[in-house]
Design an enzyme around this catalytic site. Structure first.
Site, PDB file in Angstrom:
ATOM      1  N   ASP A 162       0.846  -1.196   0.000  1.00 24.43           N
ATOM      2  CA  ASP A 162       0.000   0.000   0.000  1.00 24.43           C
ATOM      3  C   ASP A 162       0.882   1.247   0.000  1.00 24.43           C
ATOM      4  O   ASP A 162       1.931   1.282   0.643  1.00 24.43           O
ATOM      5  CB  ASP A 162      -0.892  -0.010   1.251  1.00 24.43           C
ATOM      6  CG  ASP A 162      -2.097   0.897   1.112  1.00 24.43           C
ATOM      7  OD1 ASP A 162      -2.254   1.531   0.059  1.00 24.43           O
ATOM      8  OD2 ASP A 162      -2.884   0.971   2.078  1.00 24.43           O
TER       9      ASP A 162
ATOM     10  N   HIS B 122      -8.043  -0.674  -9.209  1.00 24.35           N
ATOM     11  CA  HIS B 122      -7.827   0.398  -8.234  1.00 24.35           C
ATOM     12  C   HIS B 122      -6.776   1.391  -8.724  1.00 24.35           C
ATOM     13  O   HIS B 122      -6.966   2.609  -8.611  1.00 24.35           O
ATOM     14  CB  HIS B 122      -7.394  -0.213  -6.896  1.00 24.35           C
ATOM     15  CG  HIS B 122      -7.133   0.797  -5.834  1.00 24.35           C
ATOM     16  ND1 HIS B 122      -8.108   1.658  -5.364  1.00 24.35           N
ATOM     17  CD2 HIS B 122      -5.987   1.123  -5.150  1.00 24.35           C
ATOM     18  CE1 HIS B 122      -7.597   2.451  -4.441  1.00 24.35           C
ATOM     19  NE2 HIS B 122      -6.310   2.150  -4.288  1.00 24.35           N
TER      20      HIS B 122
END
Length: 312
Positions: free
Chosen positions: A150, A223
């Site tokens: 992330d 995403h």
């Protein structure tokens, strides 16, 4: 004229965090307590820097729109400080939830932020209600609970200051930052039912090595495809993320606390619109089929200079 000192909005993620959101109550000592709180935040940061200079510890303090008005803080307000309005797509919604004060406590040693949270809570409890407390942790090599790294797209070095801190476009609040937060809960059973290849198509990156797919391979609803945005003239728009995983395995709760610092909320809002409504509309972010936003709140992070002024 003193130099502008921002709060630690551009620090890099570390091993432990505590996120706290408080809602103010109507109390005659509210403004006096707020003054004490601003002094406490400055004191906590100075203290941990002196006592534990290698701990990368900090407390970043944000204030919501309603609180700014209730506390009679300076006007005009920061240009983009508003109550966040929900963004509703055909299938998923970026909800709007209340929150007056936000604390982002970071340190490699959890003992430090635990004691910080105690001091803040002792001061605030008479005049505010705790509505959210999340203890985040570093998961492997900065991965989310979904198993992917992330924050890969975060800016680095001087770009962090450029994208996270307000500049001359709002001189009164130069050095401040817009803080947006969301608590996401993940449906891990559904996520684990996907093959690694299917998961990679949802994210737009390889799971093991964190390599972005070529544009001609990356799905339009991945995403990465929707969260990476550009301005009207093709310029790159970025935010500084400091997302942290959290969870309670025995309760079946697995989540990500999304937190962004930016020099304008418009950038974050455009990213959210892409994700929840889609670009084009209907082409929403596939990660939302496995990740539900249960909070959504906007705050403003004043400079340390402003906190000093607020402390009286």
């Amino acid at each position: 004229m003193p130099s502008i000192e921002s709060q630690n909005v551009t620090d890099y993620p570390n091993s432990n965090t505590i996120f706290m959101v408080w809602k103010l109550v109507d109390d005659p000592k509210l403004k006096e307590t707020f003054q004490q709180l601003c002094a406490l935040v400055l004191n906590l940061n100075n203290s941990v820097f002196n006592r534990f200079p290698d701990s990368r510890a900090s407390c970043v303090f944000g204030i919501g729109y309603n609180a700014w008005n209730a506390l009679d803080l300076p006007t005009p307000l920061p240009k983009e400080l508003v109550n966040f309005e929900e963004i509703k797509g055909e299938k998923h919604t970026a909800v709007s939830t209340p929150g007056d004060l936000h604390f982002h406590l970071r340190a490699d040693d959890k003992s430090i932020i635990f004691d910080m949270a105690i001091e803040i809570s002792k001061l605030l409890t008479p005049v505010a209600e705790s509505i959210l407390e999340i203890h985040g942790f570093k998961y492997w090599d900065d991965r989310s609970i979904l198993g992917f790294v992330d924050g890969t797209e975060n800016p680095h070095n001087e770009d962090r200051d450029f994208f996270a801190k307000i500049g001359d476009e709002d001189p009164q609040y130069k050095g401040g930052s817009y803080l947006f937060t969301q608590k996401y809960l993940h449906n891990m059973n559904a996520w684990r039912s996907l093959s690694t290849e299917e998961q990679e198509k949802v994210i737009g990156r390889s799971k093991e090595n964190d390599i972005e797919m070529p544009d001609d391979v990356k799905p339009a609803n991945s995403h990465i495809a929707l969260a990476n945005i550009e301005g009207e003239n093709g310029e790159e728009l970025k935010i500084v993320r400091d997302n942290m995983p959290f969870g309670s395995p025995s309760a079946g709760e697995f989540g990500t606390y999304f937190i962004s610092y930016a020099n304008t909320f418009s950038t974050t809002k455009k990213m959210l619109t892409n994700m929840f409504i889609g670009d084009p509309p209907g082409n929403y972010d596939r990660i939302l089929d496995f990740s539900t936003a249960v909070t959504g709140t906007l705050f403003f992070v004043p400079t340390r200079n402003m906190l000093d002024e607020f402390s009286g």
